[in-house]
Design a protein around this motif. Structure first.
Motif, mmCIF file in Angstrom:
data_model
loop_
_atom_site.group_PDB
_atom_site.id
_atom_site.type_symbol
_atom_site.label_atom_id
_atom_site.label_comp_id
_atom_site.label_asym_id
_atom_site.label_seq_id
_atom_site.Cartn_x
_atom_site.Cartn_y
_atom_site.Cartn_z
ATOM 1 N N GLY A 4 -32.239 87.448 -25.554
ATOM 2 C CA GLY A 4 -33.178 88.566 -25.527
ATOM 3 C C GLY A 4 -32.472 89.906 -25.569
ATOM 4 N N SER A 25 -33.589 74.530 -17.022
ATOM 5 C CA SER A 25 -33.538 75.940 -16.638
ATOM 6 C C SER A 25 -32.139 76.369 -16.202
ATOM 7 N N LEU A 71 -35.981 78.279 -31.149
ATOM 8 C CA LEU A 71 -35.129 78.230 -29.959
ATOM 9 C C LEU A 71 -35.946 78.435 -28.695
ATOM 10 N N LEU A 72 -36.897 79.355 -28.725
ATOM 11 C CA LEU A 72 -37.747 79.591 -27.558
ATOM 12 C C LEU A 72 -38.577 78.357 -27.232
ATOM 13 N N VAL A 73 -39.152 77.721 -28.248
ATOM 14 C CA VAL A 73 -39.958 76.516 -28.026
ATOM 15 C C VAL A 73 -39.090 75.388 -27.491
ATOM 16 N N VAL A 95 -29.114 82.964 -32.491
ATOM 17 C CA VAL A 95 -30.154 81.989 -32.170
ATOM 18 C C VAL A 95 -29.844 80.605 -32.733
ATOM 19 N N ALA A 141 -35.515 81.795 -34.243
ATOM 20 C CA ALA A 141 -35.653 82.367 -32.904
ATOM 21 C C ALA A 141 -36.852 81.782 -32.176
ATOM 22 N N VAL A 142 -37.963 81.652 -32.891
ATOM 23 C CA VAL A 142 -39.148 81.030 -32.280
ATOM 24 C C VAL A 142 -38.856 79.576 -31.934
ATOM 25 N N CYS A 193 -36.174 75.541 -25.851
ATOM 26 C CA CYS A 193 -35.720 75.800 -24.486
ATOM 27 C C CYS A 193 -36.865 75.668 -23.489
ATOM 28 N N SER A 194 -38.065 76.082 -23.867
ATOM 29 C CA SER A 194 -39.213 75.926 -22.974
ATOM 30 C C SER A 194 -39.510 74.460 -22.725
ATOM 31 N N LEU A 208 -31.517 82.367 -22.667
ATOM 32 C CA LEU A 208 -32.623 83.160 -23.207
ATOM 33 C C LEU A 208 -32.500 84.625 -22.803
ATOM 34 N N TYR A 219 -29.271 76.960 -30.616
ATOM 35 C CA TYR A 219 -30.265 75.922 -30.931
ATOM 36 C C TYR A 219 -29.565 74.586 -31.169
#
Length: 311
Positions: free
Chosen positions: A183, A172, A131-133, A235, A128-129, A135-136, A179, A239
């Motif tokens: 979430g 984006s 995926l956040l990194v 997630v 999950a972390v 996507c950012s 995201l 990814y």
């Protein structure tokens, strides 16, 4: 591009073989609680989980066809995982306490962390972390496409001064709705786990008293494992989608294209292994019980006699 194609061609057969092996291992694993007792106690509510998964698949197929630019395809796996979570939640909410005059009370406090599978939960959390990194990073590197849609293209300046723009890039335009949906899925997963630990113990098949504590613990552990595996797909599959789409869009005019490809492709075997394992868990539903300590110390107490009954 050739490297990406080779990576996909190598991962697909390995994932298929790995899924088969995982299913066979889980199907033959010894259980400390007899499967027949688990199925008998689970009763009709056992059908609610696959019904939720089926509805999730149907909703995911509809979402996949929603956007011709590919956002629906990216969101569909998360929608399917959400359907699995909804099925587990409904199955936990329909549990009713026994109807008999004698009741039992649990003396131990149940917590979410007591029913979670530790190693799988850590792996899902890391994914999950990641995926956040990912996507950012892709959102920060994105540019508008030729029609002005923000976050849908990758722009690079070549050595001759020309500007190259390629699409689709998972900026984006794609990752913000992804995201948001992920979430919401994580919030739903927490609500499901809370329902798992707070629901009353299951009643015996005749509904007169509480069932065996170890069988009840097995069913709580099964629900928690299903939730964790669903979050793993929630997630893990996006990814893989974001990383592969980004890798196919990288071109030689971006800074350090080789390093970018390495960062995108290197985690894929680990994420693929996580997705395969979570899929196998959802297909088999077999696992060893997590912890029986949460059901220990149950005492039997007498409830007030109901009308027409003898105490």
């Amino acid at each position: 591009m050739r490297l990406v194609v080779l990576a996909v061609l190598g991962l697909v057969p390995l994932a298929a073989v790995g899924l088969l092996v995982c299913v066979l291992v889980l199907a033959t694993r010894a259980r400390r609680v007899p499967a027949a007792a688990v199925r008998r106690l689970d009763g009709r509510r056992a059908w609610l989980r696959p019904i939720g998964a089926a509805l999730g698949v149907a909703a995911g197929a509809a979402v996949a066809a929603w956007d011709p630019l590919g956002r629906g395809v990216l969101l569909a796996p998360a929608v399917v995982a959400t359907g699995v979570l909804v099925g587990v939640l409904v199955a936990e909410l329909v549990v009713a306490p026994p109807r008999g005059p004698r009741r039992s009370a649990g003396l131990a406090t149940r917590r979410v962390r007591d029913v979670l599978p530790r190693r799988l939960s850590v792996a899902v959390g890391v994914a999950a972390v990641g995926l956040l990194v990912l996507c950012s990073a892709t959102a920060l590197a994105a540019s508008p496409d030729d029609l002005g849609r923000a976050g849908r293209a990758l722009r690079g300046v070549c050595t001759d001064g020309s500007v190259t723009t390629t699409t689709p890039w998972p900026g984006s335009w794609y990752v913000v709705p992804l995201l948001l949906l992920v979430g919401l899925g994580l919030v739903l997963a927490l609500a499901v786990l809370t329902a798992v630990v707070r629901r009353p113990p299951l009643a015996s098949p005749d509904g007169s008293t509480y069932a065996d504590a170890h069988v009840d613990a097995e069913l709580r552990a099964q629900s928690a494992r299903t939730v964790t595996a669903a979050v793993g797909l929630l997630v893990g599959v996006p990814y893989l989608g974001v990383a592969l789409v980004a890798a196919t869009t990288v071109h030689p005019c971006v800074p350090s294209p080789g390093l970018v490809l390495l960062l995108l492709l290197a985690p894929l075997p680990l994420v693929t292994a996580l997705v395969v394992w979570c899929t196998a868990l959802l297909l088999t539903g077999r696992h060893a019980p997590a912890h029986h300590a949460t059901t220990a110390g149950r005492a039997t107490v007498a409830a007030p006699p109901v009308a027409g009954s003898r105490a």
